[in-house]
Design a protein around this motif. Structure first.
Motif, mmCIF file in Angstrom:
data_model
loop_
_atom_site.group_PDB
_atom_site.id
_atom_site.type_symbol
_atom_site.label_atom_id
_atom_site.label_comp_id
_atom_site.label_asym_id
_atom_site.label_seq_id
_atom_site.Cartn_x
_atom_site.Cartn_y
_atom_site.Cartn_z
ATOM 1 N N GLU A 77 14.524 -42.998 26.460
ATOM 2 C CA GLU A 77 15.928 -43.130 26.848
ATOM 3 C C GLU A 77 16.836 -42.995 25.632
ATOM 4 O O GLU A 77 17.918 -42.384 25.696
ATOM 5 C CB GLU A 77 16.155 -44.477 27.531
ATOM 6 N N ALA A 78 16.407 -43.551 24.492
ATOM 7 C CA ALA A 78 17.207 -43.458 23.271
ATOM 8 C C ALA A 78 17.371 -41.992 22.841
ATOM 9 O O ALA A 78 18.453 -41.573 22.421
ATOM 10 C CB ALA A 78 16.554 -44.263 22.154
ATOM 11 N N LYS A 79 16.306 -41.210 22.963
ATOM 12 C CA LYS A 79 16.388 -39.791 22.618
ATOM 13 C C LYS A 79 17.362 -39.063 23.542
ATOM 14 O O LYS A 79 18.143 -38.218 23.103
ATOM 15 C CB LYS A 79 15.001 -39.160 22.704
ATOM 16 N N ARG A 80 17.278 -39.399 24.851
ATOM 17 C CA ARG A 80 18.199 -38.757 25.797
ATOM 18 C C ARG A 80 19.642 -39.159 25.509
ATOM 19 O O ARG A 80 20.561 -38.351 25.664
ATOM 20 C CB ARG A 80 17.825 -39.139 27.234
ATOM 21 N N ALA A 81 19.832 -40.411 25.090
ATOM 22 C CA ALA A 81 21.191 -40.894 24.851
ATOM 23 C C ALA A 81 21.854 -40.174 23.681
ATOM 24 O O ALA A 81 23.080 -40.050 23.626
ATOM 25 C CB ALA A 81 21.171 -42.399 24.592
ATOM 26 N N TYR A 264 15.391 -47.070 44.453
ATOM 27 C CA TYR A 264 15.388 -48.138 43.448
ATOM 28 C C TYR A 264 15.165 -47.542 42.062
ATOM 29 O O TYR A 264 14.435 -46.563 41.902
ATOM 30 C CB TYR A 264 14.253 -49.127 43.719
ATOM 31 N N TRP A 265 15.786 -48.161 41.044
ATOM 32 C CA TRP A 265 15.547 -47.778 39.656
ATOM 33 C C TRP A 265 15.718 -49.006 38.775
ATOM 34 O O TRP A 265 16.314 -50.009 39.179
ATOM 35 C CB TRP A 265 16.467 -46.646 39.221
ATOM 36 N N HIS A 266 15.193 -48.926 37.569
ATOM 37 C CA HIS A 266 15.231 -50.059 36.641
ATOM 38 C C HIS A 266 16.586 -50.118 35.955
ATOM 39 O O HIS A 266 17.096 -49.111 35.472
ATOM 40 C CB HIS A 266 14.121 -49.917 35.594
ATOM 41 N N GLU A 267 17.153 -51.306 35.889
ATOM 42 C CA GLU A 267 18.493 -51.468 35.321
ATOM 43 C C GLU A 267 18.538 -51.154 33.825
ATOM 44 O O GLU A 267 19.603 -50.854 33.285
ATOM 45 C CB GLU A 267 18.995 -52.892 35.555
ATOM 46 N N HIS A 268 17.399 -51.206 33.143
ATOM 47 C CA HIS A 268 17.365 -50.921 31.714
ATOM 48 C C HIS A 268 17.242 -49.427 31.426
ATOM 49 O O HIS A 268 17.149 -49.031 30.269
ATOM 50 C CB HIS A 268 16.202 -51.662 31.046
ATOM 51 N N SER A 269 17.228 -48.623 32.469
ATOM 52 C CA SER A 269 17.134 -47.174 32.295
ATOM 53 C C SER A 269 18.335 -46.519 32.961
ATOM 54 O O SER A 269 18.210 -45.685 33.850
ATOM 55 C CB SER A 269 15.828 -46.659 32.919
ATOM 56 N N GLU A 270 19.510 -46.902 32.496
ATOM 57 C CA GLU A 270 20.742 -46.435 33.129
ATOM 58 C C GLU A 270 21.012 -44.957 32.855
ATOM 59 O O GLU A 270 21.498 -44.241 33.707
ATOM 60 C CB GLU A 270 21.929 -47.283 32.650
ATOM 61 N N HIS A 271 20.732 -44.508 31.626
ATOM 62 C CA HIS A 271 21.037 -43.120 31.276
ATOM 63 C C HIS A 271 19.757 -42.297 31.339
ATOM 64 O O HIS A 271 18.899 -42.373 30.474
ATOM 65 C CB HIS A 271 21.646 -43.040 29.874
ATOM 66 N N HIS A 272 19.615 -41.513 32.401
ATOM 67 C CA HIS A 272 18.421 -40.699 32.607
ATOM 68 C C HIS A 272 18.866 -39.429 33.322
ATOM 69 O O HIS A 272 18.916 -39.375 34.550
ATOM 70 C CB HIS A 272 17.408 -41.470 33.458
ATOM 71 N N PRO A 273 19.231 -38.376 32.564
ATOM 72 C CA PRO A 273 19.790 -37.168 33.187
ATOM 73 C C PRO A 273 18.935 -36.569 34.294
ATOM 74 O O PRO A 273 19.463 -36.153 35.327
ATOM 75 C CB PRO A 273 19.906 -36.206 31.993
ATOM 76 N N ALA A 274 17.618 -36.519 34.100
ATOM 77 C CA ALA A 274 16.752 -35.921 35.124
ATOM 78 C C ALA A 274 16.783 -36.739 36.410
ATOM 79 O O ALA A 274 16.878 -36.191 37.512
ATOM 80 C CB ALA A 274 15.322 -35.800 34.597
ATOM 81 N N ARG A 275 16.723 -38.068 36.263
ATOM 82 C CA ARG A 275 16.775 -38.917 37.452
ATOM 83 C C ARG A 275 18.161 -38.885 38.089
ATOM 84 O O ARG A 275 18.296 -38.833 39.325
ATOM 85 C CB ARG A 275 16.417 -40.360 37.088
ATOM 86 N N ASP A 276 19.215 -38.893 37.256
ATOM 87 C CA ASP A 276 20.570 -38.861 37.796
ATOM 88 C C ASP A 276 20.820 -37.574 38.576
ATOM 89 O O ASP A 276 21.498 -37.583 39.612
ATOM 90 C CB ASP A 276 21.579 -39.000 36.656
ATOM 91 N N ALA A 277 20.260 -36.461 38.088
ATOM 92 C CA ALA A 277 20.405 -35.194 38.807
ATOM 93 C C ALA A 277 19.655 -35.240 40.131
ATOM 94 O O ALA A 277 20.117 -34.700 41.146
ATOM 95 C CB ALA A 277 19.890 -34.044 37.947
ATOM 96 N N PHE A 278 18.499 -35.902 40.127
ATOM 97 C CA PHE A 278 17.723 -36.052 41.363
ATOM 98 C C PHE A 278 18.503 -36.869 42.389
ATOM 99 O O PHE A 278 18.585 -36.508 43.567
ATOM 100 C CB PHE A 278 16.384 -36.725 41.051
ATOM 101 N N VAL A 279 19.096 -37.970 41.943
ATOM 102 C CA VAL A 279 19.883 -38.815 42.845
ATOM 103 C C VAL A 279 21.098 -38.055 43.367
ATOM 104 O O VAL A 279 21.468 -38.173 44.540
ATOM 105 C CB VAL A 279 20.311 -40.116 42.141
#
Length: 294
Positions: A77-81, A264-279
């Motif tokens: 997540e840090a790398k994606r951020a 459902y998703w984990h609250e500690h993984s808020e920034h996740h472009p691949a998952r956000d695009a899926f949603v």
């Protein structure tokens, strides 16, 4: 403690051996062995013990595995951020109950892959509780289940409402009420399935105490009904998926209320472009749009 050591430990656990982990990580087995021994020395515990030709994780290793998965997730997540504008890429692990994976997601998954070819999407099926546990332990990036519960560290949002259809072989004759199921075999997913719970409530309200045969596979359930062996209650998506040439009839009853499917998703993984695009694609695919819950 280094991320490289933690990733090696997790890969050995996932693959079951140092040799296979070395293939996945593109390094020599001796490097992995040395790094894991150093990690064990630092932790003061044994993470694995030998079992035959392979390795088995130790009880202490099981505990450390949960933290290892979280640390690797946070590192990714840090790398994606650092690159928030980058196109979705990398691994995306999505869990889904079988009814959703079979009847609701195939078309969306094809669209997603075409739009985001750099995302390595993995779809994992399981029971609702299994998928929630995996999401809570950072083994999944998100999960679609038909259970509406509050879980520590998990956030959720409504995805779609699944109507329920009672399917019965044509040879059974019309089904007008729960009483018409008396003496008939009923095939359903095992205990814990929300669709099974809806059927059990309907039978109980109607004064029926029918035994239910547990089968954890919709293909087998539908096959039993098609063969004239009994009846089943299925999500409408499954009904639509299998109805052609099935040789059975579908019935909807007002007493069999719809069941919400949620993401459902984990609250500690808020920034996740691949998952956000899926949603985002889920929002476009299923109307009305997803609505957040507390």
């Amino acid at each position: 403690m280094e991320l490289t050591q933690i990733r090696m430990f997790k890969t050995v656990y996932d693959t079951g051996s140092i040799a296979r982990a070395a293939e996945v990580l593109h390094c020599v087995p001796s490097n992995i062995t040395a790094r894991i021994k150093a990690l064990e020395a630092e932790l003061g515990i044994a993470l694995f013990y030998r079992q035959g030709r392979g390795l088995k994780i130790s009880p202490a290793g099981e505990i450390f595995l949960t933290y290892a998965a979280r640390m690797l997730t946070l590192a990714d997540e840090a790398k994606r951020a650092v690159h928030p504008d980058a196109a979705p890429s990398g691994p995306l692990r999505i869990g889904a109950i079988e009814s959703s994976a079979t009847a609701r997601l195939p078309r969306l998954l094809a669209k997603y892959h075409a739009r985001y070819p750099d995302v390595s999407l993995e779809l994992i099926t399981g029971t609702g509780m299994q998928l929630l546990d995996a999401t809570q332990n950072n083994k999944l990036d998100g999960a679609i289940v038909a259970i509406d519960v509050k879980r520590p560290q998990l956030r959720r949002t409504s995805m779609y409402r699944e109507d329920l259809v009672l399917i019965a072989p044509e040879s059974l004759g019309p089904v007008h009420s729960a009483a018409d199921l008396q003496g008939k075999s009923i095939f359903m997913w095992p205990e814990g399935c929300p669709y099974r719970a809806a059927l059990e409530r309907w039978l109980l309200q109607s004064g029926q105490t029918q035994p239910i045969i547990s089968i954890a596979n919709y293909g087998t359930i539908v096959g039993c009904v098609s063969a004239g062996a009994g009846v089943a209650l299925v999500p409408k998506g499954v009904f639509e998926q299998y109805r052609k040439g099935a040789g059975w009839v579908g019935y909807e009853f007002a007493e069999l209320t719809s069941v919400d499917n949620l993401f459902y998703w984990h609250e500690h993984s808020e920034h996740h472009p691949a998952r956000d695009a899926f949603v985002a694609m889920l929002r476009a695919e299923f109307e009305p749009a997803l609505t957040p819950l507390e």
